[in-house]
Design a protein around this motif. Structure first.
Motif, PDB file in Angstrom:
ATOM      1  N   UNK A 105       0.857  -1.175   0.000  1.00 16.91           N
ATOM      2  CA  UNK A 105       0.000   0.000   0.000  1.00 16.91           C
ATOM      3  C   UNK A 105       0.899   1.233   0.000  1.00 16.91           C
ATOM      4  N   UNK A 106       0.306   2.414   0.060  1.00 22.09           N
ATOM      5  CA  UNK A 106       1.083   3.649  -0.033  1.00 22.09           C
ATOM      6  C   UNK A 106       2.153   3.739   1.055  1.00 22.09           C
ATOM      7  N   UNK A 107       1.793   3.424   2.282  1.00 26.75           N
ATOM      8  CA  UNK A 107       2.759   3.495   3.382  1.00 26.75           C
ATOM      9  C   UNK A 107       3.908   2.521   3.162  1.00 26.75           C
ATOM     10  N   UNK A 108       3.616   1.316   2.731  1.00 25.01           N
ATOM     11  CA  UNK A 108       4.651   0.335   2.475  1.00 25.01           C
ATOM     12  C   UNK A 108       5.575   0.747   1.339  1.00 25.01           C
ATOM     13  N   UNK A 109       5.005   1.326   0.285  1.00 24.85           N
ATOM     14  CA  UNK A 109       5.830   1.781  -0.831  1.00 24.85           C
ATOM     15  C   UNK A 109       6.711   2.960  -0.430  1.00 24.85           C
ATOM     16  N   UNK A 110       6.141   3.889   0.345  1.00 22.74           N
ATOM     17  CA  UNK A 110       6.930   5.045   0.791  1.00 22.74           C
ATOM     18  C   UNK A 110       8.072   4.567   1.680  1.00 22.74           C
ATOM     19  N   UNK A 111       7.811   3.604   2.559  1.00 22.60           N
ATOM     20  CA  UNK A 111       8.873   3.091   3.417  1.00 22.60           C
ATOM     21  C   UNK A 111       9.960   2.394   2.594  1.00 22.60           C
ATOM     22  N   UNK A 112       9.568   1.489   1.711  1.00 22.42           N
ATOM     23  CA  UNK A 112      10.540   0.709   0.953  1.00 22.42           C
ATOM     24  C   UNK A 112      11.327   1.569  -0.033  1.00 22.42           C
ATOM     25  N   UNK A 113      10.631   2.307  -0.871  1.00 18.93           N
ATOM     26  CA  UNK A 113      11.325   3.089  -1.904  1.00 18.93           C
ATOM     27  C   UNK A 113      11.862   4.401  -1.351  1.00 18.93           C
ATOM     28  N   UNK A 114      11.168   4.971  -0.380  1.00 14.57           N
ATOM     29  CA  UNK A 114      11.651   6.212   0.227  1.00 14.57           C
ATOM     30  C   UNK A 114      12.978   6.017   0.938  1.00 14.57           C
ATOM     31  N   UNK A 115      13.131   4.899   1.628  1.00 11.67           N
ATOM     32  CA  UNK A 115      14.397   4.615   2.294  1.00 11.67           C
ATOM     33  C   UNK A 115      15.532   4.462   1.301  1.00 11.67           C
ATOM     34  N   UNK A 116      15.270   3.781   0.190  1.00 14.42           N
ATOM     35  CA  UNK A 116      16.294   3.638  -0.853  1.00 14.42           C
ATOM     36  C   UNK A 116      16.676   4.995  -1.442  1.00 14.42           C
ATOM     37  N   UNK A 117      15.678   5.835  -1.659  1.00 15.05           N
ATOM     38  CA  UNK A 117      15.949   7.175  -2.189  1.00 15.05           C
ATOM     39  C   UNK A 117      16.811   7.967  -1.212  1.00 15.05           C
ATOM     40  N   UNK A 118      16.539   7.830   0.079  1.00 12.08           N
ATOM     41  CA  UNK A 118      17.332   8.564   1.071  1.00 12.08           C
ATOM     42  C   UNK A 118      18.788   8.110   1.078  1.00 12.08           C
ATOM     43  N   UNK A 119      19.043   6.825   0.922  1.00  9.26           N
ATOM     44  CA  UNK A 119      20.424   6.347   0.808  1.00  9.26           C
ATOM     45  C   UNK A 119      21.074   6.909  -0.458  1.00  9.26           C
ATOM     46  N   UNK A 120      20.327   6.965  -1.557  1.00  6.99           N
ATOM     47  CA  UNK A 120      20.871   7.517  -2.798  1.00  6.99           C
ATOM     48  C   UNK A 120      21.159   9.009  -2.656  1.00  6.99           C
ATOM     49  N   UNK A 121      20.279   9.726  -1.999  1.00  7.80           N
ATOM     50  CA  UNK A 121      20.512  11.161  -1.776  1.00  7.80           C
ATOM     51  C   UNK A 121      21.790  11.370  -0.972  1.00  7.80           C
ATOM     52  N   UNK A 122      21.963  10.583   0.074  1.00 14.54           N
ATOM     53  CA  UNK A 122      23.177  10.704   0.889  1.00 14.54           C
ATOM     54  C   UNK A 122      24.423  10.384   0.071  1.00 14.54           C
ATOM     55  N   UNK A 123      24.306   9.486  -0.888  1.00 12.46           N
ATOM     56  CA  UNK A 123      25.458   9.125  -1.721  1.00 12.46           C
ATOM     57  C   UNK A 123      25.836  10.243  -2.675  1.00 12.46           C
ATOM     58  N   UNK A 124      24.863  11.024  -3.129  1.00  8.72           N
ATOM     59  CA  UNK A 124      25.136  12.048  -4.125  1.00  8.72           C
ATOM     60  C   UNK A 124      25.313  13.452  -3.550  1.00  8.72           C
ATOM     61  N   UNK A 125      25.271  13.585  -2.241  1.00 14.16           N
ATOM     62  CA  UNK A 125      25.539  14.894  -1.644  1.00 14.16           C
ATOM     63  C   UNK A 125      27.010  15.252  -1.849  1.00 14.16           C
ATOM     64  N   UNK A 126      27.327  16.532  -1.891  1.00 16.23           N
ATOM     65  CA  UNK A 126      28.730  16.931  -2.107  1.00 16.23           C
ATOM     66  C   UNK A 126      29.642  16.395  -1.009  1.00 16.23           C
ATOM     67  N   UNK A 127      30.793  15.894  -1.401  1.00 14.51           N
ATOM     68  CA  UNK A 127      31.718  15.316  -0.416  1.00 14.51           C
ATOM     69  C   UNK A 127      32.260  16.363   0.539  1.00 14.51           C
ATOM     70  N   UNK A 128      32.291  17.627   0.142  1.00 13.44           N
ATOM     71  CA  UNK A 128      32.794  18.661   1.051  1.00 13.44           C
ATOM     72  C   UNK A 128      31.892  18.822   2.279  1.00 13.44           C
ATOM     73  N   UNK A 129      30.629  18.412   2.182  1.00 12.25           N
ATOM     74  CA  UNK A 129      29.743  18.476   3.334  1.00 12.25           C
ATOM     75  C   UNK A 129      30.188  17.518   4.434  1.00 12.25           C
TER      76      UNK A 129
END
Length: 151
Positions: A105-129
Motif C-alpha cells: 500500500x502507499x505506506x509500504x511503498x513510501x517506506x521501501x522506496x523512500x528509504x532507498x531514495x534517502x540512501x541515494x541522496x546521501x550518496x550524491x551529496x557533495x563530499x565537502x559536506x
C-alpha cells in the motif's frame, strides 16, 4: 632485533588500515540492518491519524545514511544501505502465518522506496559536506602563491 618482514607481506600500517575498513563496513551493515528492522516494525504506527511512525523511520534511515557517509565515506554508506535493503526485503515477504509487515500500500511503498531514495541522496551529496577541512572564505586566497612573494 626484529625479524625482517617478507617482501610479499604488506606493511603493518596498511594491514591495520585494511582491517579498520573491513570492521567499519561490517559495523555499517549491522547498523543498516538494525535501522531497517526498527523502521519496518515502526513505519505503520500512527498518531492522531498522522503517519508518525513512517516519518520517524525515514528520519532514522536518513540519519544513519548521513552518519555512515560522514564516518567513513561511500563504502560504509553502501554497506549500511545493503544491510537496510536486505532486512527490509526479508521482512516484506509473507510470514509463516500469512502476515506481512510491509503491505503493498502507499505506506509500504513510501517506506521501501523512500528509504532507498534517502540512501541515494546521501550518496550524491557533495563530499565537502562530510569533510573536516575548513573551506577558505569567499574572496580570500586559499594558499599563498610562490610567485607573489616579494621581499
Amino acid at each position: 632485533m626484529s625479524a625482517p618482514t617478507p617482501h610479499h607481506a604488506p606493511p603493518r600500517t596498511e594491514r591495520a588500515g585494511l582491517l579498520g575498513v573491513v570492521v567499519r563496513v561490517l559495523m555499517a551493515v549491522v547498523l543498516g540492518g538494525a535501522v531497517g528492522l526498527i523502521g519496518t516494525v515502526a513505519h505503520r504506527t500512527q498518531w492522531a491519524d498522522l503517519p508518525g511512525g513512517l516519518v520517524l523511520a525515514l528520519l532514522l534511515t536518513v540519519s544513519a545514511a548521513m552518519m555512515c557517509r560522514a564516518w567513513s565515506g561511500l563504502s560504509t554508506l553502501l554497506a549500511a544501505g545493503a544491510g537496510w535493503l536486505v532486512v527490509v526485503q526479508l521482512l516484506a515477504t509473507t510470514g509463516p502465518g500469512g502476515d506481512v509487515l510491509v503491505p503493498a500500500d502507499l505506506t509500504g511503498y513510501v517506506w521501501t522506496y523512500g528509504g532507498l531514495v534517502l540512501f541515494a541522496v546521501a550518496a550524491f551529496l557533495p563530499s565537502r559536506w562530510f569533510s573536516d577541512q575548513v573551506a577558505p572564505e569567499r574572496g580570500t586566497d586559499p594558499a599563498p602563491h610562490p610567485a607573489r612573494h616579494h621581499e
